[in-house]
Design a protein around this motif. Structure first.
Motif, PDB file in Angstrom:
ATOM      1  N   GLY A 148       0.816  -1.199   0.000  1.00 33.97           N
ATOM      2  CA  GLY A 148       0.000   0.000   0.000  1.00 33.97           C
ATOM      3  C   GLY A 148       0.852   1.253   0.000  1.00 33.97           C
ATOM      4  N   GLY A 149       0.297   2.321  -0.521  1.00 27.18           N
ATOM      5  CA  GLY A 149       1.006   3.589  -0.547  1.00 27.18           C
ATOM      6  C   GLY A 149       1.241   4.056  -1.963  1.00 27.18           C
ATOM      7  N   THR A 150       1.943   5.166  -2.056  1.00 28.33           N
ATOM      8  CA  THR A 150       2.264   5.765  -3.345  1.00 28.33           C
ATOM      9  C   THR A 150       3.769   5.715  -3.537  1.00 28.33           C
ATOM     10  N   TYR A 151       4.196   5.312  -4.721  1.00 28.24           N
ATOM     11  CA  TYR A 151       5.620   5.250  -5.015  1.00 28.24           C
ATOM     12  C   TYR A 151       6.075   6.557  -5.639  1.00 28.24           C
ATOM     13  N   VAL A 152       7.246   7.002  -5.235  1.00 27.25           N
ATOM     14  CA  VAL A 152       7.904   8.150  -5.863  1.00 27.25           C
ATOM     15  C   VAL A 152       8.934   7.547  -6.806  1.00 27.25           C
ATOM     16  N   VAL A 155      17.589   9.658 -15.146  1.00 21.96           N
ATOM     17  CA  VAL A 155      18.688   8.725 -14.886  1.00 21.96           C
ATOM     18  C   VAL A 155      19.787   9.511 -14.187  1.00 21.96           C
ATOM     19  N   GLY A 156      20.355   8.950 -13.136  1.00 17.92           N
ATOM     20  CA  GLY A 156      21.435   9.654 -12.447  1.00 17.92           C
ATOM     21  C   GLY A 156      21.853   8.943 -11.174  1.00 17.92           C
ATOM     22  N   THR A 157      22.558   9.680 -10.326  1.00 20.00           N
ATOM     23  CA  THR A 157      23.035   9.147  -9.048  1.00 20.00           C
ATOM     24  C   THR A 157      22.160   9.680  -7.922  1.00 20.00           C
ATOM     25  N   PHE A 158      21.651   8.773  -7.090  1.00 18.01           N
ATOM     26  CA  PHE A 158      20.745   9.077  -5.988  1.00 18.01           C
ATOM     27  C   PHE A 158      21.558   9.481  -4.757  1.00 18.01           C
ATOM     28  N   TYR A 159      21.177  10.613  -4.148  1.00 12.13           N
ATOM     29  CA  TYR A 159      21.806  11.055  -2.907  1.00 12.13           C
ATOM     30  C   TYR A 159      20.722  11.310  -1.866  1.00 12.13           C
ATOM     31  N   THR A 160      20.950  10.827  -0.644  1.00 10.97           N
ATOM     32  CA  THR A 160      19.972  11.005   0.429  1.00 10.97           C
ATOM     33  C   THR A 160      20.071  12.373   1.081  1.00 10.97           C
ATOM     34  N   SER A 161      21.205  13.074   0.882  1.00 11.49           N
ATOM     35  CA  SER A 161      21.395  14.389   1.513  1.00 11.49           C
ATOM     36  C   SER A 161      22.167  15.314   0.575  1.00 11.49           C
ATOM     37  N   ALA A 162      22.277  16.577   0.976  1.00  6.11           N
ATOM     38  CA  ALA A 162      22.971  17.580   0.169  1.00  6.11           C
ATOM     39  C   ALA A 162      24.492  17.436   0.258  1.00  6.11           C
ATOM     40  N   GLY A 169      12.138   6.198 -14.051  1.00  2.44           N
ATOM     41  CA  GLY A 169      10.965   5.427 -13.642  1.00  2.44           C
ATOM     42  C   GLY A 169      11.204   4.458 -12.495  1.00  2.44           C
ATOM     43  N   GLN A 170      12.451   4.327 -12.029  1.00  4.01           N
ATOM     44  CA  GLN A 170      12.745   3.411 -10.923  1.00  4.01           C
ATOM     45  C   GLN A 170      12.096   3.926  -9.641  1.00  4.01           C
ATOM     46  N   LYS A 171      11.540   3.018  -8.848  1.00  8.77           N
ATOM     47  CA  LYS A 171      10.912   3.381  -7.578  1.00  8.77           C
ATOM     48  C   LYS A 171      11.989   3.788  -6.575  1.00  8.77           C
ATOM     49  N   LEU A 172      11.809   4.966  -5.966  1.00  9.77           N
ATOM     50  CA  LEU A 172      12.766   5.478  -4.993  1.00  9.77           C
ATOM     51  C   LEU A 172      12.251   5.369  -3.563  1.00  9.77           C
ATOM     52  N   PHE A 173      10.991   5.766  -3.363  1.00  9.86           N
ATOM     53  CA  PHE A 173      10.373   5.789  -2.044  1.00  9.86           C
ATOM     54  C   PHE A 173       8.958   5.243  -2.136  1.00  9.86           C
ATOM     55  N   ARG A 174       8.466   4.734  -0.997  1.00 13.06           N
ATOM     56  CA  ARG A 174       7.040   4.406  -0.864  1.00 13.06           C
ATOM     57  C   ARG A 174       6.517   5.269   0.273  1.00 13.06           C
ATOM     58  N   ILE A 175       5.490   6.039  -0.031  1.00  8.38           N
ATOM     59  CA  ILE A 175       4.883   6.938   0.956  1.00  8.38           C
ATOM     60  C   ILE A 175       3.458   6.477   1.205  1.00  8.38           C
TER      61      ILE A 175
END
Length: 152
Positions: A75-79, A84-91, A145-151
């Protein structure tokens, strides 16, 4: 599945401890098994069987393990990644993550950064909710289009 992909699979199976391998994809059934000398014996057929094409079945001498490539529907919404690129969790490496599991987010809150061509793109939440899952690791390459988060 093209000839090069099949050839690569043969190399992988040949160098592994597996003795049997079966796969169905787009109506093509691929079966490989090693005989006593370790040489793979390969056959393909154009059959559509009742087994879903998204399943790979690895069979060894003593046990059977099924791997399903599709993630479990939750359940939930996917972000999804818009680029295409490199994923960073912070600045930055010395900065805290924008969000983590359990955090409440509002529409417009920054969830992460995706770097593409030396440009840092902030990915924002499109809904209010709670972060239920972070589906990628810091500094991981992501696809469009890759799933990053589920909210939820």
């Amino acid at each position: 599945m093209d000839y090069g992909s099949i050839k690569e699979l043969i190399k992988i199976i040949n160098s592994s401890d597996l003795t049997n391998f079966e796969m169905e994809f787009d109506g093509v059934s691929l079966k490989m098994s090693k005989e006593g000398n370790g040489t793979p014996k390969t056959s393909t057929t154009k059959e559509i069987k009742a087994v879903e094409a998204s399943k790979l079945e690895y069979i060894s001498e003593s046990k059977t393990e099924q791997v399903i490539e599709e993630p479990e529907v939750k359940g939930g919404t996917y972000v999804n990644s818009p680029i295409v690129g490199t994923f960073y969790t912070s600045a930055g490496s010395d900065k805290p993550a924008y969000v983590k599991v359990g955090d409440k987010v509002k529409k417009g809150d920054v969830l992460c950064i995706i770097e593409a061509m030396k440009i840092m793109n902030e990915i924002q939440s499109e809904i209010d909710g709670e972060v239920a899952e972070v589906l990628v690791s810091n500094e991981q390459m992501v696809e469009y289009g890759q799933k990053l988060f589920r909210i939820k």
